[in-house]
Design an enzyme around this catalytic site. Sequence first.
Site, PDB file in Angstrom:
ATOM      1  N   ASN A   1      12.278  -0.491  -7.390  1.00  0.00           N
ATOM      2  CA  ASN A   1      10.977  -0.213  -6.772  1.00  0.00           C
ATOM      3  C   ASN A   1      10.212  -1.538  -6.835  1.00  0.00           C
ATOM      4  O   ASN A   1       9.780  -1.957  -7.899  1.00  0.00           O
ATOM      5  CB  ASN A   1      10.288   0.873  -7.585  1.00  0.00           C
TER       6      ASN A   1
ATOM      7  N   GLN B   1       5.068  -1.615  -2.901  1.00  0.00           N
ATOM      8  CA  GLN B   1       3.622  -1.671  -3.137  1.00  0.00           C
ATOM      9  C   GLN B   1       3.213  -3.098  -3.508  1.00  0.00           C
ATOM     10  O   GLN B   1       4.036  -3.881  -3.998  1.00  0.00           O
ATOM     11  CB  GLN B   1       3.184  -0.723  -4.271  1.00  0.00           C
TER      12      GLN B   1
ATOM     13  N   CYS C   1       0.537   3.504  -9.261  1.00  0.00           N
ATOM     14  CA  CYS C   1       1.893   2.983  -9.078  1.00  0.00           C
ATOM     15  C   CYS C   1       2.447   2.683 -10.465  1.00  0.00           C
ATOM     16  O   CYS C   1       2.191   1.619 -11.033  1.00  0.00           O
ATOM     17  CB  CYS C   1       1.880   1.731  -8.201  1.00  0.00           C
TER      18      CYS C   1
ATOM     19  N   ASN D   1      -1.639   9.815  -7.149  1.00  0.00           N
ATOM     20  CA  ASN D   1      -1.186  10.062  -5.785  1.00  0.00           C
ATOM     21  C   ASN D   1      -0.811  11.531  -5.676  1.00  0.00           C
ATOM     22  O   ASN D   1      -0.412  12.151  -6.666  1.00  0.00           O
ATOM     23  CB  ASN D   1       0.059   9.225  -5.447  1.00  0.00           C
TER      24      ASN D   1
ATOM     25  N   GLU E   1       8.080   7.763  -0.316  1.00  0.00           N
ATOM     26  CA  GLU E   1       6.699   7.446  -0.661  1.00  0.00           C
ATOM     27  C   GLU E   1       5.847   7.333   0.596  1.00  0.00           C
ATOM     28  O   GLU E   1       6.243   6.687   1.576  1.00  0.00           O
ATOM     29  CB  GLU E   1       6.638   6.136  -1.448  1.00  0.00           C
TER      30      GLU E   1
ATOM     31  N   GLY F   1       7.391   5.463  -9.961  1.00  0.00           N
ATOM     32  CA  GLY F   1       6.923   5.879 -11.283  1.00  0.00           C
ATOM     33  C   GLY F   1       6.081   7.129 -11.246  1.00  0.00           C
ATOM     34  O   GLY F   1       6.324   8.082 -12.002  1.00  0.00           O
TER      35      GLY F   1
END
Length: 301
Positions: A49, A82, A109, A186, A237, A247
């Site tokens: 990621n 991200q 994140c 999120n 995502e 995460g």
Amino acid sequence: MMRLSVTESGIFTRRISMEAAAPSLYGRGMTQPVPTTGLPFMKMHGLGNDFVVVDERRTGPAVDADRARALGDRHRGVGFDQLAVIRDDAEADLELLFWNADGSMAGACGNATRCVAAWEMARRGADSLTLRTERGLLRAEARAGGLVAVNMGAPLLDWRDVPLAREVDTLHLPIEGDPVATGMGNPHCTFFVEDAETVDLPAFGRAHEHDPLFPERTNVQVAHLVGPDHLRMRVWERGVGVTLASGSSSCAVAVAATRRGLAGQAVRIDLDGGRIDVDWRDDGVWMTGAVAHVFDGVWHG
């Protein structure tokens, strides 16, 4: 606790010079003077990621939606899942803001938080610190074997907090497949399936990211039980697409599995990019895994 250093295995695995004209930046985690042109950044990842990290404590305000999109372009920019921006904070050791590759902002994140925490702890010679995100003040800690843990805060389980568009049972959403909704900074929508490997995740994730029940869109996870307290998960995502790991999604899946009675509060999760361990405790949801600092660079876009 293990004290981190810039040479500890599993934290900073390698560095690649991206800008031959500014060699003093590389291998030093952006500790040298800011170059006169361009934007210095770090490239990091947690289980694949991947992130671009910009330290605005040194550069001043540097990132907006347009620059995030340009940096996030994997063909014409640097590429990331991200982008994390570091800022000073009056109460915490630092503040983090997050951007998605499409230029939208993310509230949390977890893997980027762990990556930045590892770098900052190594820089300070510390084994713990506090970070501020939209989730509030979070604690990060160095663990044995080069692993890093972060407390992602308490899960948001009420429909208003996820948030959802209307009052529903977050444990059983009125969506085909009976998913679970969880807020971890999120919004997340978790589907428990027979075999996560067989799901056409690009099509499935794209279809559910924009479900009208989620006014801010949602991350989408598919997961199945491998064994006691052991899950296999894949993730889509919002604003990004399929990623090797997430995460906040891992935390949401662990919480959803616990609420459904599929697992206890300490869960191992196997993602496309590797293993992460999640522990839902009284003080919040702790997530522990490996991180890597890949290279430093200067953006001239």
